[in-house]
Design an enzyme around this catalytic site. Sequence first.
Site, PDB file in Angstrom:
ATOM      1  N   GLU A 153       0.843  -1.199   0.000  1.00 61.03           N
ATOM      2  CA  GLU A 153       0.000   0.000   0.000  1.00 61.03           C
ATOM      3  C   GLU A 153       0.878   1.250   0.000  1.00 61.03           C
ATOM      4  O   GLU A 153       1.821   1.332   0.756  1.00 61.03           O
ATOM      5  CB  GLU A 153      -0.914  -0.028   1.242  1.00 61.03           C
ATOM      6  CG  GLU A 153      -1.892   1.109   1.283  1.00 61.03           C
ATOM      7  CD  GLU A 153      -2.644   1.275  -0.037  1.00 61.03           C
ATOM      8  OE1 GLU A 153      -3.378   0.364  -0.429  1.00 61.03           O
ATOM      9  OE2 GLU A 153      -2.484   2.321  -0.695  1.00 61.03           O
ATOM     10  N   GLU A 157      -1.141   8.914   4.954  1.00 60.78           N
ATOM     11  CA  GLU A 157      -2.113   9.404   5.927  1.00 60.78           C
ATOM     12  C   GLU A 157      -2.342  10.887   5.654  1.00 60.78           C
ATOM     13  O   GLU A 157      -1.414  11.603   5.288  1.00 60.78           O
ATOM     14  CB  GLU A 157      -1.592   9.204   7.348  1.00 60.78           C
ATOM     15  CG  GLU A 157      -1.667   7.759   7.773  1.00 60.78           C
ATOM     16  CD  GLU A 157      -1.017   7.495   9.124  1.00 60.78           C
ATOM     17  OE1 GLU A 157      -0.975   8.399   9.965  1.00 60.78           O
ATOM     18  OE2 GLU A 157      -0.537   6.370   9.314  1.00 60.78           O
ATOM     19  N   CYS A 262       5.541   4.807   9.348  1.00 58.22           N
ATOM     20  CA  CYS A 262       6.107   4.072   8.215  1.00 58.22           C
ATOM     21  C   CYS A 262       7.598   4.299   8.001  1.00 58.22           C
ATOM     22  O   CYS A 262       8.388   3.371   8.151  1.00 58.22           O
ATOM     23  CB  CYS A 262       5.346   4.428   6.937  1.00 58.22           C
ATOM     24  SG  CYS A 262       3.683   3.770   6.955  1.00 58.22           S
TER      25      CYS A 262
HETATM   26  P1  NAD Z   1      -2.619   0.361  12.621  1.00 62.14           P
HETATM   27  O1  NAD Z   1      -1.898   0.076  13.874  1.00 62.14           O
HETATM   28  O2  NAD Z   1      -3.368   1.640  12.466  1.00 62.14           O
HETATM   29  O3  NAD Z   1      -3.635  -0.827  12.295  1.00 62.14           O
HETATM   30  C1  NAD Z   1      -3.335  -2.175  12.466  1.00 62.14           C
HETATM   31  C2  NAD Z   1      -4.571  -2.854  13.041  1.00 62.14           C
HETATM   32  O4  NAD Z   1      -4.371  -4.268  13.047  1.00 62.14           O
HETATM   33  C3  NAD Z   1      -4.878  -2.455  14.478  1.00 62.14           C
HETATM   34  O5  NAD Z   1      -6.180  -1.911  14.548  1.00 62.14           O
HETATM   35  C4  NAD Z   1      -4.770  -3.762  15.266  1.00 62.14           C
HETATM   36  O6  NAD Z   1      -5.692  -3.832  16.334  1.00 62.14           O
HETATM   37  C5  NAD Z   1      -5.063  -4.781  14.178  1.00 62.14           C
HETATM   38  N1  NAD Z   1      -4.592  -6.150  14.467  1.00 62.14           N
HETATM   39  C6  NAD Z   1      -3.414  -6.569  14.962  1.00 62.14           C
HETATM   40  N2  NAD Z   1      -3.388  -7.913  15.075  1.00 62.14           N
HETATM   41  C7  NAD Z   1      -4.582  -8.369  14.635  1.00 62.14           C
HETATM   42  C8  NAD Z   1      -5.163  -9.658  14.504  1.00 62.14           C
HETATM   43  N3  NAD Z   1      -4.493 -10.766  14.849  1.00 62.14           N
HETATM   44  N4  NAD Z   1      -6.416  -9.758  14.018  1.00 62.14           N
HETATM   45  C9  NAD Z   1      -7.096  -8.644  13.659  1.00 62.14           C
HETATM   46  N5  NAD Z   1      -6.592  -7.397  13.759  1.00 62.14           N
HETATM   47  C10 NAD Z   1      -5.357  -7.253  14.243  1.00 62.14           C
HETATM   48  O7  NAD Z   1      -1.512   0.240  11.463  1.00 62.14           O
HETATM   49  P2  NAD Z   1      -1.543   0.914  10.003  1.00 62.14           P
HETATM   50  O8  NAD Z   1      -0.954   2.270  10.067  1.00 62.14           O
HETATM   51  O9  NAD Z   1      -2.875   0.703   9.388  1.00 62.14           O
HETATM   52  O10 NAD Z   1      -0.480  -0.003   9.256  1.00 62.14           O
HETATM   53  C11 NAD Z   1      -0.767  -1.346   8.911  1.00 62.14           C
HETATM   54  C12 NAD Z   1       0.318  -1.832   7.960  1.00 62.14           C
HETATM   55  O11 NAD Z   1       0.277  -1.061   6.737  1.00 62.14           O
HETATM   56  C13 NAD Z   1       1.737  -1.695   8.493  1.00 62.14           C
HETATM   57  O12 NAD Z   1       2.503  -2.761   8.026  1.00 62.14           O
HETATM   58  C14 NAD Z   1       2.215  -0.401   7.845  1.00 62.14           C
HETATM   59  O13 NAD Z   1       3.613  -0.357   7.708  1.00 62.14           O
HETATM   60  C15 NAD Z   1       1.551  -0.469   6.497  1.00 62.14           C
HETATM   61  N6  NAD Z   1       1.336   0.826   5.853  1.00 62.14           N
HETATM   62  C16 NAD Z   1       0.915   1.888   6.598  1.00 62.14           C
HETATM   63  C17 NAD Z   1       0.679   3.110   5.965  1.00 62.14           C
HETATM   64  C18 NAD Z   1       0.238   4.290   6.788  1.00 62.14           C
HETATM   65  O14 NAD Z   1       0.280   5.418   6.236  1.00 62.14           O
HETATM   66  N7  NAD Z   1      -0.211   4.124   8.017  1.00 62.14           N
HETATM   67  C19 NAD Z   1       0.868   3.239   4.593  1.00 62.14           C
HETATM   68  C20 NAD Z   1       1.265   2.121   3.853  1.00 62.14           C
HETATM   69  C21 NAD Z   1       1.507   0.925   4.501  1.00 62.14           C
END
Ligand code: NAD
Length: 435
Positions: A153, A157, A262
Site C-alpha cells: 500500500e 495518511e 512508516c
Molecule cells: P494500525 O496500527 O493503524 O492498524 C493495524 C490494526 O491491526 C490495528 O487496529 C490492530 O488492532 C489490528 N490487528 C493486529 N493484530 C490483529 C489480529 N491478529 N487480528 C485482527 N486485527 C489485528 O496500522 P496501520 O498504520 O494501518 O499499518 C498497517 C500496515 O500497513 C503496516 O505494516 C504499515 O507499515 C503499512 N502501511 C501503513 C501506511 C500508513 O500510512 N499508516 C501506509 C502504507 C503501509
Amino acid sequence: MDIAIVGSGYVGLVTGVCLAHIGHHVICCDNNEEKIKVLKSGGVPIYEPGLNELLAKYRKSKRIVFTTSIAEAAKKATVIFIAVGTPSKKNGDADLTYIENVAREVARNMDSYKLLVEKSTVPAQTGNRIERTIRLNLPKNSTLEFDVASNPEFLREGSAVEDFMHPDRVVLGVSSKRAERLLREVYKPLKANIVVTNVATAEMIKHASNSFLATKISFINSVAQICERVGADVEKVAEGMGYDKRIGRSFLNTGIGYGGSCFPKDVDAFVRLAEKSGYDFSILKSVRQVNEDQKKSFIRLIEDKLWNIKDKTIAVWGLAFKANTDDMRSAASLTIIEALQAEGASIQAYDPVAMDNAKKMIKGVKFCEDAYAAVKDADCLLLLTEWDEFRKVDFTKVRDTMSQTVIFDGRNFLDHDALGAFGFECYGIGRGKHA
Ligand code: NAD
C-alpha cells in the site's frame, strides 16, 4: 466481490471503505474490540479526511460490515487482505507476530480456496513464510488450495482516501494466474497502472519506494544544514531543483525530519534485511542518522536563541507527525518536547486533531483549546506540524499574547518576512538567516 480485511487501522479501514466504494462487499476485522465497537456503532476510530462520509454511506447500505472474528471474515470472503501492524523490534527488524497470527487463524478456518494478500509492509520473503504457516496450520489431510500475494500500500495518511482511489500504480506480487486474475478483478474499477510481478519483487518495491522517499527528505535536510552555514536559502534551492523533471519538487521539504508509523520503521527494516542478506546498506544508515540529527539541531537552535531553557514557557503548534492526521507514532514533537521538558521548560501545546492521542504519549504538557491559548505568555513558539490553520491565525493577537515574540518554524511553513515585519523574530531551517 466479497473481500475481507484483517486489521482495521489507518490502512485496513481506508482500504475497506474504498473497496466498498468501488463496488465490493467488505468485511473488516480487527481484534481490538473497542475499535470494532466504535465502528459498529457509527463512529470512526481515526481521523482521515473524507473517510467519515464514505464510511457512513456504506455502513448504512451494509456494503461494509465489521467483526472481531477472523473465522467469520475468512468464511465470507475469497480474497483476504492482511493489514495488521508490523512495528519495529528493538534491533530494527519488523515484528511479524501479528502477520503470523493472522495466517494461522485464517488457515484454521479455511473451508474453500482463499487468496491471502499482504497489504501490510513486510520484509521480502514474508510471502514464503505466510505460505508455510498456512500449510502447517490447515486442518489435517486438507487438500484446500490457497495463494499468497503481495499488494503493498502506498497511501499517505492525511490524503489516504484520495491516494487509494487515484493510485500512481497498483503493484500485484503473485505466484499464480488465479491470484493475478482475482486481484485484477478487485482493482478493475480504479483503472490504475498495474505492475504485475512475483511476490518478493512486490515486497521489494515497497521497501525501495519508502526508503527512497526518506532518502530525499534526509538529502534536502543535509543540504539545509549547509545552506544555513553559507547563507543560502534551502527553500529556493528545493524550488530550483524541483523544476528538474528528473528530480521533482515533492519530498524536498526541509524540516525536523520524517516521522510517522512508516518511514522510520521501514528504513530500519530495510537496513536489517540488507544486513541479514550480507549487504551493508550504508546510504540508508546515513539517511536514518541525518533524520535523528535534524531534530537535535532544531533543539540546539532553540537552546542557542532562547539562551536558557529552564523555567521558560514554550508554546507548541502541531503535535501529529504531519498535517491532516491524528497519528502521533514517531512524531518529531515527542522527541523535541521531551528534550525541552528535561531542561526545565513548561510546554503549552495545541493540535487540531491529535491531542487525544498525544495525551496518551506525553506527560506534563498543558494541552490548550486553540492556537491562541497555547501562545499565552509564552517565551517562544515552535511550529512542529504544518496544519493549514496555523497560516490563518491572527498574528497581531499572537504577538500581543506572547511574552517574547520568537518563533521557531520546524517546517519552514510560515511567511518569515511578513512575520518579521510584524515584529517577530523567526527562525526556520536552512534559511541562511542565522549563519
Ligand atoms: P494500525 O496500527 O493503524 O492498524 C493495524 C490494526 O491491526 C490495528 O487496529 C490492530 O488492532 C489490528 N490487528 C493486529 N493484530 C490483529 C489480529 N491478529 N487480528 C485482527 N486485527 C489485528 O496500522 P496501520 O498504520 O494501518 O499499518 C498497517 C500496515 O500497513 C503496516 O505494516 C504499515 O507499515 C503499512 N502501511 C501503513 C501506511 C500508513 O500510512 N499508516 C501506509 C502504507 C503501509
